[in-house]
Scaffold this active site. Structure first.
Site, PDB file in Angstrom:
ATOM      1  N   GLY A 164     -22.939   1.675 -12.141  1.00  0.00           N
ATOM      2  CA  GLY A 164     -22.826   0.804 -13.289  1.00  0.00           C
ATOM      3  C   GLY A 164     -22.742   1.581 -14.583  1.00  0.00           C
TER       4      GLY A 164
ATOM      5  N   ARG B 203     -23.117  -9.972  -2.929  1.00  0.00           N
ATOM      6  CA  ARG B 203     -24.098  -9.042  -3.488  1.00  0.00           C
ATOM      7  C   ARG B 203     -25.493  -9.641  -3.392  1.00  0.00           C
ATOM      8  NH1 ARG B 203     -24.892  -5.955  -9.345  1.00  0.00           N
ATOM      9  NH2 ARG B 203     -25.553  -3.998  -8.396  1.00  0.00           N
TER      10      ARG B 203
ATOM     11  N   TYR C 271     -29.601 -14.718 -10.359  1.00  0.00           N
ATOM     12  CA  TYR C 271     -28.645 -15.810 -10.516  1.00  0.00           C
ATOM     13  C   TYR C 271     -28.812 -16.840  -9.393  1.00  0.00           C
ATOM     14  CZ  TYR C 271     -26.990 -13.241 -14.447  1.00  0.00           C
ATOM     15  OH  TYR C 271     -26.943 -12.627 -15.671  1.00  0.00           O
TER      16      TYR C 271
ATOM     17  N   GLN D 280     -16.286 -11.056  -9.549  1.00  0.00           N
ATOM     18  CA  GLN D 280     -17.636 -11.495  -9.175  1.00  0.00           C
ATOM     19  C   GLN D 280     -17.902 -12.879  -9.755  1.00  0.00           C
ATOM     20  OE1 GLN D 280     -21.534 -10.486 -10.940  1.00  0.00           O
ATOM     21  NE2 GLN D 280     -21.936  -9.367  -9.044  1.00  0.00           N
TER      22      GLN D 280
ATOM     23  N   PRO E 254     -20.528  -4.497 -11.106  1.00  0.00           N
ATOM     24  CA  PRO E 254     -20.346  -5.528 -12.136  1.00  0.00           C
ATOM     25  C   PRO E 254     -21.339  -5.349 -13.275  1.00  0.00           C
ATOM     26  CG  PRO E 254     -21.439  -6.437 -10.196  1.00  0.00           C
ATOM     27  CD  PRO E 254     -21.017  -5.052  -9.838  1.00  0.00           C
TER      28      PRO E 254
END
Length: 372
Positions: free
Chosen positions: A318, A231, A183, A101, A26
């Site tokens: 990524g 994740r 996050y 995600q 992501p």
């Protein structure tokens, strides 16, 4: 015995059959409309990369209270669902597999970066270092977030459940919960962003992992554990996160969720804590390894070393996928990788997003040039 080739097919448990072991990680790219609906160009972007064994989308906010940046996409409204359905249909038509995600910003964000205009809220009122993307295309200094109430914590769990159901309605093959990279779930796990003294706080490891476990179980119950990934990035210092001794916390978390039958665990390694080697023995399902976070972009050799050591079943890439839409084919051909157009990473159009040529386009262009 583990197959050490990134290009070998994979069939392991709920994640199903994948044509190769190269996962697209992501990556936020800010290609959403101001209301959070993915722009049409997003479908083109992901469809171009459908040869990945699995695509995991950029982080998507589950509800407006979890929006971290301006023009980050959401999965809350009918318009969001319709926008993402165009993406999943394009990827599936190209033969790919794609997970959404879900990324709740928690303390990350700014009133000028959020549709609801509210102050962001996380486990505790701890400032995020660094400037924030806001409306109008600029950046603003961070603001001190609010500490979430218990009711807001419970609402956040429900928001993840609703967004996960919306993801399935939009045609996604599954959902990945973002418990990494600073996050909301990571904020509850880390030392400095969770200084609460209640049952979601720092008093014990059981309290510290409680929110993560509740979200995982609630979403698994809602859409099926076989369509859910998680994740984690133990010890990742991004955005001022601090975890002095992540091992005991993450071992306890995996002990709680290992038996649920999730599609996969997506785990980021780093220099301060060898998460892959420490946690792989505690995870009995599919494991996606990421070894490029906060370091050099992962090479093919580095990815195959992870597989050869038995540390993961799949490897996520990524930055290499940004400028190389046909990355597995380039690995197979031993072709050089293209450079990233850094100036257009976080703009809102096709430039630096869908205009990277595939090997086939490069070859056709070269042949045309030779004839003229």
């Amino acid at each position: 015995m583990t197959n050490t080739s990134l290009l070998a097919p994979y069939s392991g448990g709920p994640v199903g059959h994948l044509p190769n072991r190269v996962v697209m990680a992501p990556m936020s790219r800010h290609r959403a409309a101001e209301d959070g609906t993915p722009l049409p160009v997003v479908a083109d972007h992901y469809a171009q990369r459908a040869s990945a064994g699995l695509i995991v989308t950029e982080g998507i906010w589950p509800a407006s209270g979890g929006q971290s940046d301006w023009r980050i996409p959401g999965l809350e409204t009918p318009a969001h669902i319709a926008g993402w359905r165009a993406v999943t249909e394009a990827v599936h038509e190209a033969g790919g597999r794609i997970y959404a995600q879900l990324m709740h910003g928690g303390r990350k964000g700014h009133p000028l970066a959020r549709i609801d205009g509210d102050l962001p809220a996380g486990p505790s009122a701890v400032l995020v270092p660094g400037r924030v993307h806001v409306s109008g295309g600029g950046k603003a200094d961070p603001v001190v977030p609010r500490a979430m109430t218990r009711d807001e914590i419970h609402t956040a769990v429900r928001d993840h459940v609703t967004a996960a159901r919306n993801a399935i309605a939009a045609g996604f093959d599954g959902v990945e919960l973002h418990g990494a990279n600073s996050y909301l779930i990571h904020q509850f796990l880390a030392d400095n962003t969770n200084v609460r003294d209640d049952e979601y706080g720092r008093n014990s490891i059981a309290d510290r992992i409680r929110f993560a476990v509740e979200v995982v179980r609630a979403v698994a119950d809602a859409i099926g554990a076989e369509r859910l990934g998680l994740r984690l990035s133990p010890g990742n210092p991004q955005f001022g996160m601090a975890e002095a001794d992540p091992g005991p916390v993450y071992r306890a978390l995996l002990d709680e969720i290992d038996g649920l039958g999730l599609a996969y665990l997506h785990l980021t390694d780093n220099d301060s804590y060898p998460a892959l080697s420490d946690l792989r023995p505690r995870w009995h399902g599919t494991l996606i390894g990421n070894v490029g976070e906060n370091g050099e972009p992962t090479t093919r050799d580095a990815g195959e070393a992870v597989l050869a050591e038995g540390l993961a079943d799949l490897v996520s890439y990524g930055r290499a996928f940004i400028s190389n839409p046909d990355l597995p084919e380039r690995f197979a051909a031993g072709a050089p990788l293209q450079e990233i157009d850094a100036a257009h990473l976080y703009t809102h159009g096709a430039e630096g997003y869908t205009d990277y040529p595939s090997m086939e386009r490069v070859l056709v262009g070269a042949q045309t040039s030779t004839r003229t």
